[in-house]
Write a protein that holds these residues in place. Structure first.
Motif, mmCIF file in Angstrom:
data_model
loop_
_atom_site.group_PDB
_atom_site.id
_atom_site.type_symbol
_atom_site.label_atom_id
_atom_site.label_comp_id
_atom_site.label_asym_id
_atom_site.label_seq_id
_atom_site.Cartn_x
_atom_site.Cartn_y
_atom_site.Cartn_z
ATOM 1 N N PRO A 78 -32.044 -31.437 30.003
ATOM 2 C CA PRO A 78 -32.779 -30.778 28.916
ATOM 3 C C PRO A 78 -34.148 -30.325 29.431
ATOM 4 O O PRO A 78 -34.684 -30.908 30.383
ATOM 5 C CB PRO A 78 -32.914 -31.882 27.861
ATOM 6 C CG PRO A 78 -31.883 -32.902 28.222
ATOM 7 C CD PRO A 78 -31.737 -32.836 29.708
ATOM 8 N N LYS A 79 -34.705 -29.312 28.803
ATOM 9 C CA LYS A 79 -36.009 -28.800 29.220
ATOM 10 C C LYS A 79 -36.877 -28.636 27.991
ATOM 11 O O LYS A 79 -36.662 -27.743 27.180
ATOM 12 C CB LYS A 79 -35.840 -27.463 29.949
ATOM 13 C CG LYS A 79 -37.095 -26.984 30.665
ATOM 14 C CD LYS A 79 -36.781 -25.760 31.500
ATOM 15 C CE LYS A 79 -37.982 -25.322 32.328
ATOM 16 N NZ LYS A 79 -37.671 -24.130 33.152
ATOM 17 N N GLY A 80 -37.852 -29.545 27.843
ATOM 18 C CA GLY A 80 -38.679 -29.516 26.654
ATOM 19 C C GLY A 80 -37.833 -29.807 25.437
ATOM 20 O O GLY A 80 -37.073 -30.776 25.396
ATOM 21 N N SER A 81 -37.944 -28.941 24.447
ATOM 22 C CA SER A 81 -37.160 -29.110 23.220
ATOM 23 C C SER A 81 -35.781 -28.451 23.305
ATOM 24 O O SER A 81 -34.994 -28.527 22.367
ATOM 25 C CB SER A 81 -37.923 -28.517 22.027
ATOM 26 O OG SER A 81 -38.145 -27.126 22.229
ATOM 27 N N THR A 82 -35.483 -27.835 24.457
ATOM 28 C CA THR A 82 -34.194 -27.154 24.631
ATOM 29 C C THR A 82 -33.179 -28.119 25.218
ATOM 30 O O THR A 82 -33.406 -28.682 26.295
ATOM 31 C CB THR A 82 -34.341 -25.932 25.551
ATOM 32 O OG1 THR A 82 -35.359 -25.075 25.053
ATOM 33 C CG2 THR A 82 -33.037 -25.157 25.636
ATOM 34 N N SER A 83 -32.067 -28.324 24.542
ATOM 35 C CA SER A 83 -31.042 -29.245 25.007
ATOM 36 C C SER A 83 -30.322 -28.684 26.222
ATOM 37 O O SER A 83 -30.384 -27.473 26.515
ATOM 38 C CB SER A 83 -30.039 -29.521 23.896
ATOM 39 O OG SER A 83 -29.266 -28.350 23.623
ATOM 40 N N ARG A 94 -29.286 -24.737 27.078
ATOM 41 C CA ARG A 94 -29.628 -24.068 28.340
ATOM 42 C C ARG A 94 -28.384 -23.444 28.972
ATOM 43 O O ARG A 94 -28.436 -22.327 29.501
ATOM 44 C CB ARG A 94 -30.261 -25.062 29.315
ATOM 45 C CG ARG A 94 -31.634 -25.568 28.921
ATOM 46 C CD ARG A 94 -32.247 -26.396 30.034
ATOM 47 N NE ARG A 94 -32.590 -25.560 31.180
ATOM 48 C CZ ARG A 94 -32.861 -26.032 32.397
ATOM 49 N NH1 ARG A 94 -32.788 -27.335 32.625
ATOM 50 N NH2 ARG A 94 -33.182 -25.213 33.377
#
Length: 775
Positions: A51-56, A60
């Motif tokens: 995950p990157k920040g609030s992006t699952s 992505r």
């Protein structure tokens, strides 16, 4: 004629298989995922994505599959979501904390890793060694949970794990006796060790003194922040340096290839009991044919150098003309990976494959240079109104000559920077500072890339690819065409001049055109400053514009404005004496101003002792109003009015005495100026009512004022001309440097702040006695 194999084809061999991929958000991983989904329709893929920040992780991957290169697979599946549901599983996790893997895997392709040539040493060990070890441990756990079948593990490494050796490099393990565990423990401990060393008192003192010399006028906290930033940068730089030096001391080009070689040692241990293939590409560049010629994601190894050459900014390169530069197109790399996936070796018999071009189709640096030059001669970059960028004529004088040239240029630049930094403020000084800043960026670019690539540019290596060739020849004719990876078939002139260079320059040309259109559409007077949006309109709450006065709105300084006020009360003879006395104090005042601006202002305003405070107001109203307004920059006045029309609060913050601000007061909602203490006779005592707002105290005032008046500083504006005003400018979301001094100019350039040139009116005089005779 090339031999062709018989038996099941690649797609047939992989049909029904479940393959886990790592690194699919990177260049090679993305290309491999695309090839499997498009050309191997019956394979099932899982991808390890963090995950990157609030992006699952799932989001992505969905975004990744929405790229145009995946459209053939997406169309067949009926959309991204159906493709995810049918063929692509998402395993959320990271190599720093590898999660449990699916227990029905048939193969794993490990594409992820730190691919920077100069990573911090602890990060390189963590990703390339620890991450590989942890992934293999999770893979063995998954095997035990499943039916016990050994999973084929494909490890993507680099041909340059061979290190600083020369000659032909075979497809096999690299011979070395490095103690893996000792080096791993050392590498992981370096951040803590360097953090400890960075806090040594002598080092901290040196950094603090340097920061206070540079930023003391802005405030001690500003200097402290700069000192701490320098400490952190030292740690960052040292993590890179110690990794590089340790790698070279053991025979590798850099920390990247060193840790990749140690990662292979981890893989070799796993290979004793499992089927393992190690694929070693050389320098991976844009696609030759698939998904389309020139497809590339981001900048790789050659792109910055190609672009710099086309801009005329790479005068030489430290390579021998006949040294091989081993380039492979990315579609050849991933086609090899798919073929390797389809042909697993037996457990305990690991197989190595070089994906390279230098052994059978060598491209030398001279030929590469000639092809790149030919491309830019036919399709030059435009250097503004000066026409095509001039192309350097490389002579390949050798690494030592290139290093001497760069070192001499760096030394000359440091001297020039020192001289300009001490020069009086002027348009010429700023222009020199601008050009020196551009030259500094070029020199830093050259130093970074020459240091980074010098080892590769001098490497006398030929990577044997006999096993890779044999694998290709074992494929059917149809598979040799579908999964093409014969690097001997690459026509380097066509690839460099017609495919690669057009692909890597296209986005830069688009940016240049956008900048040119913006420049043509921006009014000359705006100086590149973004206009206040009309939509904000009257009544838009929460926005303010803060203005400095001397040097920003007016072409004046504190000493000059003091004389404007004081000379009006004196006789002709007294004026001459006062003027002489003040001029005699100028050297001392300048030294005080460089040390501490607050002390400088107090020293100047001591000379108001005995002045009639009411008379100062009359002088400002009756004699100086026209003079002050005549010195007001027309661009500044327009900008203030733009803010007022937009409904923004306007605030003047100045170190000048309040009487002098009276002519400007109608332009502002609030004026924060110096107030003089008066005695019971109305005479000035030479002292100030409160400390003058300078440096950090200006930012503190702005924050308090903004809170009181419900103003959002992140949406607000500030205008100032001096390095001492760094805190004022940094306190808002829209800082603007106005005819800045050299230190502020450099800082504004580095931070990407707006820089404008508000010229004084042509009619503005420099008379110290603007009102003429005595009242």
């Amino acid at each position: 004629m090339a031999a062709t194999g018989s038996g099941p084809g690649v797609a047939e061999r992989l049909a029904g298989r479940h393959v886990l991929l790592t690194g699919v958000t990177g260049f090679v991983g993305e290309a491999l995922l695309r090839l499997l989904l498009v050309e191997v329709p019956d394979v099932r893929v899982s991808v390890l994505v963090r995950p990157k920040g609030s992006t699952s992780a799932a989001a992505r991957v969905a975004t990744l599959l929405g790229k145009p290169v995946f459209s053939p697979a997406v169309e067949v599946a009926g959309g991204v979501e159906p493709l995810l549901a049918a063929r692509v599983g998402v395993v959320a996790g990271d190599l720093s904390d590898v999660p449990a893997l699916p227990d029905d895997l048939d193969a794993v392709v490990h594409c992820a890793g730190d691919v920077s040539f100069d990573p911090p040493v602890d990060a390189a060990f963590t990703t390339n060694v620890v991450g590989t070890r942890d992934l293999l441990a999770r893979l063995r756990e998954a095997e035990e949970r499943g039916d016990g079948r050994a999973v084929h593990y494909v490890h993507v490494s680099t041909a340059y794990v061979s290190g600083r050796r020369s000659g032909t490099v075979p497809e096999g393990p690299v011979a070395h006796d490095v103690d893996l565990e000792a080096e791993l423990a050392w590498g992981l401990a370096q951040r803590g060790e360097l953090e400890r060393r960075s806090r040594d008192a002598d080092r901290l003192e040196a950094q603090r003194r340097r920061a206070e010399r540079e930023h003391g006028r802005a405030g001690l906290l500003t200097a402290a922040a700069a000192s701490e930033a320098a400490r952190r940068q030292w740690v960052k730089d040292e993590l890179v340096r110690v990794g590089s030096e340790r790698a070279r001391s053991l025979g590798w080009t850099d920390c990247y290839t060193f840790t990749k070689a140690l990662g292979e040692r981890v893989v070799e241990q796993h290979a004793r009991t499992h089927p393992v293939s190690v694929v070693r590409p050389s320098i991976i560049e844009s696609a030759l044919a698939s998904p389309h010629p020139g497809w590339i994601e981001g900048f790789k190894m050659a792109e910055p150098l190609i672009l710099a050459y086309g801009r005329g900014e790479l005068p030489e390169f430290p390579a021998a003309a006949d040294t091989i530069v081993d380039i492979v197109p990315v579609d050849h790399v991933v086609a090899t990976l798919v073929a390797v996936l389809a042909h697993p070796p037996a457990a305990g018999e690991p197989a190595w494959f070089h994906v390279s071009s230098g052994h059978r189709n060598p491209l030398t640096f001279r030929r590469l240079y000639e092809h790149v030059r030919a491309y830019f001669e036919a399709h030059p970059f435009q250097a503004g109104s000066r026409g095509a960028s001039p192309l350097p004529d490389w002579r390949f004088p050798g690494a030592s000559a290139v290093e001497r040239l760069l070192t001499t240029s760096e030394r000359a630049h440091r001297v020039a920077e020192s001289v300009v930094g001490r020069a009086p403020r002027s348009d010429r000084t700023r222009d020199l500072a601008r050009r020196l800043e551009q030259q500094k960026q070029r020199l830093e670019f050259l130093r970074r890339y020459l240091d980074l690539y010098q080892e590769y540019a001098q490497a006398d290596l030929r990577f044997s690819d006999e096993r890779t060739t044999a694998l290709r020849l074992s494929l059917s004719a149809a598979d040799q065409e579908r999964f093409a990876f014969d690097t001997a078939a690459v026509d380097w002139r066509v690839y460099v001049e017609q495919i690669h260079c057009p692909a890597v320059t296209a986005p830069i040309r688009r940016l240049d055109e956008i900048r040119a259109r913006r420049a043509r559409s921006t009014p000359a007077r705006a100086g590149g400053l973004r206009p206040v949006p009309a939509a904000e309109g009257a009544g838009a709450p929460g926005v303010a514009a803060f203005f400095d006065m001397d040097g920003t709105l007016l072409s004046s300084n504190v000493v000059e404005t003091y004389l404007w006020m004081r000379l009006q009360e004196l006789s002709a003879g007294e004026r001459a004496g006062e003027l002489g006395r003040v001029l005699g104090r100028v050297p001392g005042l300048l030294r005080a101003e460089r040390r501490q601006r607050g002390d400088f202002l107090r020293a100047v305003y001591r000379d108001y002792e005995g002045a009639d405070r009411a008379a100062l107001d009359r002088v400002a109203d009756e004699l100086l109003t026209d003079h002050v307004l005549a010195r007001l920059s027309p661009e500044a006045a327009r900008r203030i009015r733009e803010h007022r029309r937009a409904g923004h609060r306007t605030v003047l913050i100045t170190g000048a005495v309040r009487p002098l601000t009276r002519p400007l007061a109608p332009l502002f909602d609030h004026v924060e100026a110096v107030d003089l203490v008066v005695d019971d006779r109305g005479r000035c005592t030479g002292h100030l009512v409160s400390s003058p707002l300078v440096g950090e105290s200006r930012a503190a005032f702005m924050q308090a004022w903004a809170a009181e008046h419900d103003v959002d500083l992140t949406a607000s504006y500030a205008y100032a001309d001096s390095h001492s005003d760094l805190p004022l400018l940094a306190a808002v979301g829209n800082p603007v440097a106005v005819r800045p001094d050299v230190p502020l100019y450099r800082h504004a350039r580095r931070q990407g702040w707006s820089i404008v040139d508000w010229a004084s009116p042509a009619s503005a005089g420099r008379s110290l006695n603007p009102a003429g005779g005595r009242r």
